[in-house]
Motif scaffolding. Structure first.
Motif, PDB file in Angstrom:
ATOM      1  N   ASN A 259       0.828  -1.210   0.000  1.00 33.64           N
ATOM      2  CA  ASN A 259       0.000   0.000   0.000  1.00 33.64           C
ATOM      3  C   ASN A 259       0.862   1.259   0.000  1.00 33.64           C
ATOM      4  N   ALA A 260       1.939   1.238   0.770  1.00 33.34           N
ATOM      5  CA  ALA A 260       2.836   2.399   0.826  1.00 33.34           C
ATOM      6  C   ALA A 260       3.489   2.652  -0.529  1.00 33.34           C
ATOM      7  N   ILE A 261       3.701   1.585  -1.291  1.00 34.19           N
ATOM      8  CA  ILE A 261       4.298   1.716  -2.623  1.00 34.19           C
ATOM      9  C   ILE A 261       3.235   2.133  -3.647  1.00 34.19           C
ATOM     10  N   ARG A 262       2.060   1.562  -3.592  1.00 34.12           N
ATOM     11  CA  ARG A 262       1.068   1.712  -4.652  1.00 34.12           C
ATOM     12  C   ARG A 262       0.159   2.938  -4.498  1.00 34.12           C
ATOM     13  N   LYS A 263      -0.187   3.292  -3.264  1.00 32.78           N
ATOM     14  CA  LYS A 263      -1.151   4.368  -3.093  1.00 32.78           C
ATOM     15  C   LYS A 263      -0.553   5.726  -3.459  1.00 32.78           C
ATOM     16  N   GLN A 264      -1.413   6.614  -3.939  1.00 31.46           N
ATOM     17  CA  GLN A 264      -0.965   7.928  -4.389  1.00 31.46           C
ATOM     18  C   GLN A 264      -0.187   8.661  -3.294  1.00 31.46           C
ATOM     19  N   ASN A 265      -0.700   8.600  -2.060  1.00 35.10           N
ATOM     20  CA  ASN A 265      -0.016   9.252  -0.934  1.00 35.10           C
ATOM     21  C   ASN A 265       0.431   8.206   0.083  1.00 35.10           C
ATOM     22  N   GLY A 266       0.939   7.085  -0.423  1.00 36.69           N
ATOM     23  CA  GLY A 266       1.286   5.954   0.436  1.00 36.69           C
ATOM     24  C   GLY A 266       2.391   6.212   1.432  1.00 36.69           C
ATOM     25  N   ALA A 267       3.239   7.187   1.147  1.00 35.57           N
ATOM     26  CA  ALA A 267       4.351   7.486   2.059  1.00 35.57           C
ATOM     27  C   ALA A 267       4.206   8.874   2.676  1.00 35.57           C
ATOM     28  N   ALA A 268       2.988   9.342   2.751  1.00 32.96           N
ATOM     29  CA  ALA A 268       2.750  10.696   3.268  1.00 32.96           C
ATOM     30  C   ALA A 268       2.989  10.794   4.770  1.00 32.96           C
ATOM     31  N   LYS A 269       2.734   9.693   5.497  1.00 31.58           N
ATOM     32  CA  LYS A 269       2.933   9.704   6.947  1.00 31.58           C
ATOM     33  C   LYS A 269       4.367   9.337   7.294  1.00 31.58           C
ATOM     34  N   ALA A 270       4.855   9.894   8.384  1.00 35.05           N
ATOM     35  CA  ALA A 270       6.225   9.594   8.820  1.00 35.05           C
ATOM     36  C   ALA A 270       6.372   8.144   9.245  1.00 35.05           C
ATOM     37  N   ARG A 271       5.322   7.603   9.906  1.00 34.26           N
ATOM     38  CA  ARG A 271       5.373   6.246  10.457  1.00 34.26           C
ATOM     39  C   ARG A 271       4.048   5.530  10.238  1.00 34.26           C
ATOM     40  N   TYR A 272       4.168   4.245   9.925  1.00 32.03           N
ATOM     41  CA  TYR A 272       2.998   3.378   9.859  1.00 32.03           C
ATOM     42  C   TYR A 272       3.232   2.226  10.826  1.00 32.03           C
ATOM     43  N   LEU A 273       2.545   2.292  11.959  1.00 25.91           N
ATOM     44  CA  LEU A 273       2.665   1.244  12.968  1.00 25.91           C
ATOM     45  C   LEU A 273       1.812   0.058  12.547  1.00 25.91           C
ATOM     46  N   ILE A 274       2.403  -1.142  12.537  1.00 20.64           N
ATOM     47  CA  ILE A 274       1.702  -2.327  12.047  1.00 20.64           C
ATOM     48  C   ILE A 274       1.626  -3.346  13.176  1.00 20.64           C
ATOM     49  N   GLY A 275       0.409  -3.685  13.581  1.00 20.28           N
ATOM     50  CA  GLY A 275       0.272  -4.657  14.655  1.00 20.28           C
ATOM     51  C   GLY A 275      -1.157  -4.742  15.148  1.00 20.28           C
ATOM     52  N   PHE A 276      -1.328  -5.446  16.251  1.00 22.20           N
ATOM     53  CA  PHE A 276      -2.648  -5.567  16.855  1.00 22.20           C
ATOM     54  C   PHE A 276      -3.107  -4.205  17.371  1.00 22.20           C
ATOM     55  N   TRP A 277      -4.408  -4.090  17.640  1.00 29.17           N
ATOM     56  CA  TRP A 277      -4.979  -2.795  18.018  1.00 29.17           C
ATOM     57  C   TRP A 277      -4.306  -2.193  19.235  1.00 29.17           C
ATOM     58  N   TRP A 278      -3.812  -3.048  20.143  1.00 31.97           N
ATOM     59  CA  TRP A 278      -3.273  -2.545  21.407  1.00 31.97           C
ATOM     60  C   TRP A 278      -1.800  -2.137  21.304  1.00 31.97           C
ATOM     61  N   VAL A 279      -1.151  -2.427  20.188  1.00 32.21           N
ATOM     62  CA  VAL A 279       0.281  -2.111  20.058  1.00 32.21           C
ATOM     63  C   VAL A 279       0.507  -0.603  20.100  1.00 32.21           C
ATOM     64  N   GLY A 280      -0.368   0.139  19.446  1.00 29.13           N
ATOM     65  CA  GLY A 280      -0.238   1.597  19.469  1.00 29.13           C
ATOM     66  C   GLY A 280      -0.345   2.151  20.878  1.00 29.13           C
ATOM     67  N   THR A 281      -1.285   1.598  21.663  1.00 27.36           N
ATOM     68  CA  THR A 281      -1.439   2.029  23.057  1.00 27.36           C
ATOM     69  C   THR A 281      -0.174   1.723  23.855  1.00 27.36           C
ATOM     70  N   MET A 282       0.376   0.531  23.647  1.00 26.76           N
ATOM     71  CA  MET A 282       1.593   0.128  24.350  1.00 26.76           C
ATOM     72  C   MET A 282       2.748   1.080  24.040  1.00 26.76           C
ATOM     73  N   ILE A 283       2.909   1.452  22.762  1.00 24.89           N
ATOM     74  CA  ILE A 283       3.988   2.356  22.375  1.00 24.89           C
ATOM     75  C   ILE A 283       3.784   3.735  22.997  1.00 24.89           C
ATOM     76  N   ARG A 284       2.539   4.219  22.967  1.00 24.00           N
ATOM     77  CA  ARG A 284       2.267   5.539  23.555  1.00 24.00           C
ATOM     78  C   ARG A 284       2.568   5.548  25.050  1.00 24.00           C
ATOM     79  N   LEU A 285       2.235   4.459  25.745  1.00 20.56           N
ATOM     80  CA  LEU A 285       2.548   4.368  27.172  1.00 20.56           C
ATOM     81  C   LEU A 285       4.054   4.358  27.395  1.00 20.56           C
ATOM     82  N   GLN A 286       4.763   3.618  26.541  1.00 16.50           N
ATOM     83  CA  GLN A 286       6.228   3.566  26.639  1.00 16.50           C
ATOM     84  C   GLN A 286       6.831   4.961  26.501  1.00 16.50           C
ATOM     85  N   GLU A 287       6.223   5.773  25.654  1.00 15.75           N
ATOM     86  CA  GLU A 287       6.791   7.095  25.351  1.00 15.75           C
ATOM     87  C   GLU A 287       6.338   8.187  26.318  1.00 15.75           C
TER      88      GLU A 287
END
Length: 321
Positions: A259-287
């Motif tokens: 998707n990052a390669i094919r989509k028109q703005n596929g690389a527009a975001k600095a980061r694409y976190l890939i994982g289960f729904w709770w991974v983002g929460t875990m990273i935010r808590l870590q930070e």
């Protein structure tokens, strides 16, 4: 020398022997519209790609730690792709190390050489071709073209520091740091820079992690093994297996990369976190949580799985003697 079809966008992907790299190449090949340069570490992998007999997949043997290999790739790209390169995906990576006590200086050097310096070498070599493509978008014929992009598969380890992965964590932190810098520095040339940050995925790299940990354990000194105790490596082995069993499918990362390669703005975001729904929460808590609290919970987890030294000061060992 065979020129690439100018109707195809040129994509370069490193580390295509196995894992994410090979799956992404296959997915792009099936979708069409791209000429993919798949760099492989081994000649065997190169020959497997060549057996497909497709002009849209061009396999090249490249060790990202070898500057001569990278220079040869650059020369080939510049000769065969006068239209420039649309996308570079830095995927090549290794796992090495384990707990700091067991990891050698050489293992730290090697993992940085692949996971960090590999990105540096490939990106520096490919920048002229990325700029050539980016410039072509300002011609009447190129107005429809998507923006150039530099993608790299990093890891959640680039934002967290799980124990037993010190060398790997450091290499991913370094990679994310330089990519954050490049995102701004390359913006005048309209080259988007983005990172894909996977959670643990079912890949050969993750599957082999426990064997790497066991190998460095066996290579450590007798005194070190005594400090950690006979049950330590079993606890690490069990925890490593549990992590693999709970890992996400590799397809999640492949789909995100495609998707990052094919989509028109596929690389527009600095980061694409890939994982289960709770991974983002875990990273935010870590930070956001204080370090002492993160350390407290991390130590609790280590102790609960048995990955904790049983005799840190060798007191019990001295008493036995």
């Amino acid at each position: 020398m065979t020129l690439t079809n100018s109707a195809n966008l040129v994509v370069i992907i490193t580390g295509c022997d196995t894992g994410f790299g090979s799956e992404i190449v296959q997915e792009l090949y099936q979708r069409g519209g791209y000429t993919v340069y798949a760099t492989c570490l081994t000649e065997k992998s190169v020959e497997a790609y060549k057996a497909k007999q497709s002009s849209r997949i061009r396999a090249v043997q490249v060790d990202v730690t070898n500057q001569n290999d990278v220079n040869r790739l650059r020369a080939q790209i510049e000769a065969e792709c006068p239209q420039g390169v649309y996308c570079v995906l830095n995927n090549a990576g290794i796992y090495a190390g384990g707990f700091f006590d067991f990891a050698s200086e050489d293992s730290f050097q090697k993992i940085m050489d692949v996971n960090y310096m590999g990105i540096i070498r490939i990106t520096k070599a490919m920048l002229p071709s990325l700029r050539t493509y980016a410039k072509s978008r300002h011609s009447p014929q190129g107005k429809h073209l998507p923006r150039a992009r530099l993608l790299s598969i990093t890891s959640i380890a680039g934002r967290a520091n799980p124990p037993a992965h010190g060398g790997y964590n450091a290499s991913k932190h370094a990679a994310e740091s330089i990519l954050d810098t490049l995102r701004v520095e390359l913006s005048p040339w309209e080259i988007d820079v983005s990172m894909l940050e996977p959670f643990y995925a079912k890949t050969p790299l993750v599957a082999s992690a426990h064997s790497v940990l066991e190998r460095v354990w066996k290579e450590s000194s007798i005194e070190t093994q005594k400090m950690y105790g006979p049950n330590f490596i079993q606890g690490v082995r069990n925890h490593s297996q549990q992590l693999y069993d709970r890992s996400m499918p590799s397809k999640w990362v492949v789909d995100a990369a495609v998707n990052a390669i094919r989509k028109q703005n596929g690389a527009a975001k600095a980061r694409y976190l890939i994982g289960f729904w709770w991974v983002g929460t875990m990273i935010r808590l870590q930070e956001t949580l204080p370090s002492w609290l993160i350390d407290f919970f991390t130590r609790r987890i280590m102790k609960s799985v048995g990955a904790w030294p049983s005799d840190p000061f060798l007191i019990k060992d001295a008493q036995r003697k």
